[in-house]
Scaffold this active site. Structure first.
Site, mmCIF file in Angstrom:
data_model
loop_
_atom_site.group_PDB
_atom_site.id
_atom_site.type_symbol
_atom_site.label_atom_id
_atom_site.label_comp_id
_atom_site.label_asym_id
_atom_site.label_seq_id
_atom_site.Cartn_x
_atom_site.Cartn_y
_atom_site.Cartn_z
ATOM 1 N N CYS A 2 0.826 -1.203 0.000
ATOM 2 C CA CYS A 2 0.000 0.000 0.000
ATOM 3 C C CYS A 2 0.861 1.253 0.000
ATOM 4 O O CYS A 2 1.992 1.254 0.473
ATOM 5 C CB CYS A 2 -0.906 0.006 1.227
ATOM 6 S SG CYS A 2 -1.897 -1.479 1.422
ATOM 7 N N ARG A 27 3.643 0.595 -6.366
ATOM 8 C CA ARG A 27 3.637 -0.287 -5.206
ATOM 9 C C ARG A 27 2.538 -1.349 -5.312
ATOM 10 O O ARG A 27 2.544 -2.320 -4.565
ATOM 11 C CB ARG A 27 3.453 0.528 -3.917
ATOM 12 C CG ARG A 27 4.595 1.479 -3.652
ATOM 13 C CD ARG A 27 4.355 2.324 -2.415
ATOM 14 N NE ARG A 27 4.449 1.544 -1.200
ATOM 15 C CZ ARG A 27 5.578 1.301 -0.540
ATOM 16 N NH1 ARG A 27 6.725 1.747 -1.022
ATOM 17 N NH2 ARG A 27 5.572 0.612 0.575
ATOM 18 N N TRP A 77 -3.735 -2.303 -1.345
ATOM 19 C CA TRP A 77 -3.515 -3.626 -1.941
ATOM 20 C C TRP A 77 -4.175 -4.622 -0.997
ATOM 21 O O TRP A 77 -3.726 -4.818 0.130
ATOM 22 C CB TRP A 77 -2.015 -3.895 -2.067
ATOM 23 C CG TRP A 77 -1.640 -5.032 -2.951
ATOM 24 C CD1 TRP A 77 -1.615 -5.041 -4.311
ATOM 25 C CD2 TRP A 77 -1.181 -6.325 -2.536
ATOM 26 N NE1 TRP A 77 -1.169 -6.259 -4.775
ATOM 27 C CE2 TRP A 77 -0.903 -7.064 -3.708
ATOM 28 C CE3 TRP A 77 -0.979 -6.932 -1.301
ATOM 29 C CZ2 TRP A 77 -0.445 -8.374 -3.674
ATOM 30 C CZ3 TRP A 77 -0.517 -8.235 -1.264
ATOM 31 C CH2 TRP A 77 -0.261 -8.948 -2.435
ATOM 32 N N ASN A 103 -0.484 1.024 6.005
ATOM 33 C CA ASN A 103 0.250 0.052 5.189
ATOM 34 C C ASN A 103 0.793 -1.003 6.132
ATOM 35 O O ASN A 103 1.542 -0.687 7.057
ATOM 36 C CB ASN A 103 1.397 0.736 4.436
ATOM 37 C CG ASN A 103 2.292 -0.265 3.722
ATOM 38 O OD1 ASN A 103 1.853 -1.342 3.344
ATOM 39 N ND2 ASN A 103 3.554 0.089 3.552
ATOM 40 N N GLY A 104 0.427 -2.259 5.907
ATOM 41 C CA GLY A 104 0.896 -3.340 6.763
ATOM 42 C C GLY A 104 -0.219 -4.320 7.072
ATOM 43 O O GLY A 104 -1.264 -4.333 6.401
ATOM 44 N N GLU A 501 15.853 -15.722 -13.352
ATOM 45 C CA GLU A 501 15.427 -14.328 -13.456
ATOM 46 C C GLU A 501 14.612 -14.094 -14.721
ATOM 47 O O GLU A 501 13.596 -13.388 -14.703
ATOM 48 C CB GLU A 501 16.646 -13.407 -13.425
ATOM 49 C CG GLU A 501 16.323 -11.925 -13.568
ATOM 50 C CD GLU A 501 15.478 -11.355 -12.448
ATOM 51 O OE1 GLU A 501 14.992 -10.224 -12.591
ATOM 52 O OE2 GLU A 501 15.282 -12.048 -11.418
ATOM 53 N N LYS A 505 10.723 -12.695 -14.791
ATOM 54 C CA LYS A 505 10.300 -11.507 -15.525
ATOM 55 C C LYS A 505 9.100 -11.812 -16.416
ATOM 56 O O LYS A 505 8.136 -11.051 -16.475
ATOM 57 C CB LYS A 505 11.454 -10.983 -16.394
ATOM 58 C CG LYS A 505 12.522 -10.260 -15.638
ATOM 59 C CD LYS A 505 12.018 -8.926 -15.138
ATOM 60 C CE LYS A 505 12.565 -8.578 -13.776
ATOM 61 N NZ LYS A 505 12.314 -9.444 -12.681
ATOM 62 N N GLU A 508 5.884 -12.517 -14.360
ATOM 63 C CA GLU A 508 5.440 -11.323 -13.636
ATOM 64 C C GLU A 508 4.550 -10.431 -14.482
ATOM 65 O O GLU A 508 3.516 -9.950 -14.008
ATOM 66 C CB GLU A 508 6.655 -10.489 -13.195
ATOM 67 C CG GLU A 508 7.316 -10.925 -11.917
ATOM 68 C CD GLU A 508 8.450 -9.997 -11.544
ATOM 69 O OE1 GLU A 508 8.520 -9.602 -10.365
ATOM 70 O OE2 GLU A 508 9.276 -9.661 -12.412
ATOM 71 N N HIS A 524 15.004 -35.643 -15.623
ATOM 72 C CA HIS A 524 14.459 -36.089 -14.343
ATOM 73 C C HIS A 524 13.023 -35.583 -14.172
ATOM 74 O O HIS A 524 12.639 -35.129 -13.090
ATOM 75 C CB HIS A 524 15.354 -35.616 -13.188
ATOM 76 C CG HIS A 524 16.731 -36.198 -13.234
ATOM 77 N ND1 HIS A 524 17.037 -37.447 -12.737
ATOM 78 C CD2 HIS A 524 17.879 -35.710 -13.768
ATOM 79 C CE1 HIS A 524 18.323 -37.690 -12.939
ATOM 80 N NE2 HIS A 524 18.854 -36.667 -13.568
ATOM 81 N N LYS A 623 5.556 -3.467 -5.635
ATOM 82 C CA LYS A 623 6.989 -3.204 -5.786
ATOM 83 C C LYS A 623 7.746 -3.521 -4.508
ATOM 84 O O LYS A 623 8.806 -4.127 -4.540
ATOM 85 C CB LYS A 623 7.194 -1.736 -6.162
ATOM 86 C CG LYS A 623 8.652 -1.351 -6.393
ATOM 87 C CD LYS A 623 9.198 -2.036 -7.623
ATOM 88 C CE LYS A 623 10.621 -1.637 -7.909
ATOM 89 N NZ LYS A 623 11.194 -2.412 -9.018
#
Length: 628
Positions: A2, A27, A77, A103-104, A501, A505, A508, A524, A623
């Site tokens: 948030c 964010r 959020w 926020n939290g 990575e 990307k 995401e 395997h 973010k």
């Protein structure tokens, strides 16, 4: 997570709040709201909207329809309670005696909710935040008979709330009977206070620097369990005992333009193109010219002597997401160059597995924001055990930067897009420096090899620019493959680390199912998933592993995969095996990750664009992950 903004000053607050929230959209959020005190009518106006910030801006005519010069704003959020107008912040108690943004996560909210219900409070939302608002109201009313001044009463109520709440929070608070005053407090969630320039005279609170850059470059970082009281002309900060404490302002070197798109369609593509500059800014201040044309690595900022580096028995790298992938590269660097054992841990797992930690070890915590909740918790566990900690972070003055024994700033500048690019590249560069320095002082590389490695590092920015000059070919292939449903990334050694990575990307920002595998593990189980139409991205930059990687490419190609090959110039025989090839310049193989990551970033970006998605603000992501 948030975003929080607050302003008290001489200007109309609502447009400033909306502008600040716009700078925090990266964010991640699903609703937004503001609360502004209308001084003329002695009333706090609350306006909330589900969805994007533009909905709130339209409801308020860009803030012009909401009078008042003191207010708080929020982008939510969702955690507790679905995304909705009712669950959006700000939240408030009866008659708006207390109005807050948060926020939290309040972990014991259910326990508090039951207590307040017994006291006659009625809850209107599903959120944990409403419990904090009503708990503040409860203690604010309880303090009414203590013969306190309005400020003392507010501090008493905030302190009582903080003592009883478990979890993480940054709060912006308005009290209905205190016009022109904003209170703010935090525990484990970021919060800054800014002193505005003359034109916007007043003070601001925010979750992150970009929200205040248009109004000030002078900020104070509020520490855990501190309380700030702001008016137009004054700022006071108190500890948990309500004793006033001195705080120093920090000057932010970024300018407001660095947090804008500067003509690019998205922040992500802008930040991809900023990587040469960002990597150069990470390396250059730490590489010094010596007599005779030689160069040396200067890490005096870390307060680690050569003897300290020689005495390190083990390196442990801790991070989340892309920072963890940087650690995977770091493990190879420290073991191959410095010949010191190195392990990499996900921060979210590290502190729960009761690790056996070496008291002579060096614990490196990597975080772009410096506020990542799991990484911060891991750092604190190391500190509690008296272990030496080092932070690699981007945001100056962030919690991890302040609490670690040593900090190495990457100087990447503000990174707005949720999907990290330049922060990842600068974190790699930071580890190149540390590993090479450690190898030199431990006698594991000679002077000639040290000079060679430094020269290769300094060449990386120009080579990244060369990779970017070929971006149109990647865009063409991305457009062809935008409809694919499954993508696998394969590589060996450092190429596996970069595959992790690249896969992250892609998933995401394109929402395509994507996985990365060590190529030697294909037989395997994974190879059973390869069929016609599946895209496989094969990374092959490591000379000693190249032939083995090509064998894995042949295996997947023979099973119908469309094969994207990524290798270095000169390895042209690969074209007989793959459908499409991207080449990166030759470099020191240990540093190849810095070049190979760029085409993978571009592939993810252009596929997302081809699908018409919101590249900078992917769904469900934030973010800065400031809650567990």
């Amino acid at each position: 997570m948030c975003g929080i903004v607050g302003y008290v000053g001489v200007r109309r607050a609502a447009p400033i709040l909306l502008d600040g929230l716009g700078k925090l959209e990266y964010r991640g959020y699903d609703s937004a709201g503001i609360a502004v005190r209308d001084e003329a009518n002695d009333h706090i106006e609350v306006v909330k909207a589900k969805g994007r910030l533009k909905n709130l801006a339209e409801m308020t005519d860009g803030g012009r329809a909401v009078p008042g010069s003191c207010g708080i704003g929020h982008t939510r959020w969702a955690t507790h309670g679905e995304p909705s107008t009712v669950n959006a912040h700000p939240h408030y108690s009866k008659e708006k005696r207390v109005v807050i943004v948060h926020n939290g996560i309040i972990e014991n909210y259910q326990e508090i909710r039951e207590k307040l219900t017994r006291k006659g409070y009625v809850f209107e939302t599903q959120t944990d935040t409403e419990t904090a608002a009503l708990l503040l109201d409860y203690y604010y009313q309880k303090a009414e008979g203590k013969h306190l001044s309005p400020r003392e009463r507010a501090l008493d109520a905030i302190r009582s709330m903080m003592i009883r709440v478990r979890g993480s929070y940054a709060l912006g608070i308005l009290f209905g009977d205190q016009p022109g005053v904003i209170y703010a407090t935090r525990k484990d969630s970021p919060l800054i206070v800014g002193r505005c320039n003359e034109e916007n005279a007043g003070h601001m609170i925010a979750s992150d620097v970009p929200a205040v850059l248009s109004y000030t470059r002078n900020v104070v970082y509020i520490d855990n369990l501190e309380i700030a009281c702001l008016t137009r002309d004054e700022m006071h900060v108190y500890n948990l005992d309500c004793e006033e404490i001195d705080k120093e302002f920090t000057e932010i070197k970024w300018d407001a333009a660095s947090a804008e798109k500067d003509g690019y369609e998205h922040f992500m593509i802008k930040e991809i193109h900023e990587q040469p500059r960002a990597v150069r800014d990470t390396l250059s201040p730490r590489i010094k010219d010596e007599d005779g044309g030689k160069k040396s690595i200067d890490l005096s900022e870390l307060n680690l002597t050569d003897d300290d580096l020689r005495g390190v028995s083990r390196v442990t790298i801790i991070g989340c997401g892309s920072a963890y992938h940087v650690g995977m590269v770091g493990r190879v660097l420290f073991e191959q160059l410095a010949k010191v054992p190195c392990e990499v841990d996900l921060a979210s797992e590290f502190r729960y597995r009761q690790p056996i930690l070496d008291e002579r070890g060096l614990f490196i915590i990597i975080s772009q924001s410096g506020e990542t909740a799991d990484s911060l918790a891991a750092l604190r566990m190391c500190k509690e055990r008296g272990l030496r900690t080092m932070a690699v972070v981007n945001v100056v003055g962030s919690s991890i930067a302040r609490e670690a024994d040593a900090v190495m700033y990457t100087w990447a500048g503000p990174e707005i897009s949720v999907a990290t690019t330049k922060a990842y590249s600068t974190q790699l560069a930071a580890l190149y420096l540390v590993a090479t320095k450690m190898a030199a002082v431990r006698g594991q590389i000679d002077a000639a090899r040290e000079q060679q490695l430094i020269a290769e590092m300094l060449a990386i920015p120009d080579k990244i620019e060369r990779v970017l000059s070929d971006k149109e070919r990647v865009q063409w292939y991305a457009n062809k493959m935008a409809s694919c449903k499954d993508v696998f990334f394969i590589g060996r050694g450092l190429d596996y680390a970069i595959s992790l990575e690249g896969s992250l990307k892609l998933k995401e920002i394109s929402y395509i199912h994507s996985e990365a595998y060590a190529a030697g593990e294909l037989k395997h189980g994974t190879i059973s998933l390869i069929e016609d139409g599946v895209l496989v991205v094969a990374v092959a930059t490591q000379p000693e592993l190249f032939e083995k990687e090509v064998s894995n490419m042949v295996e997947v190609r023979s099973r119908g995969a469309s094969l994207f090959g990524l290798t270095t110039y000169g390895q042209y025989a690969i074209e007989d095996t793959v459908n499409f090839t991207v080449y990166v310049p030759r470099t020191e193989p240990l540093f190849a990750t810095s070049l190979a990551v760029v085409p993978l970033q571009l592939l993810a970006y252009y596929i997302s664009c081809a699908k018409g998605l919101d590249v900078d603000k992917p769904r469900n992501l934030a973010k800065s992950v400031t809650v567990e």
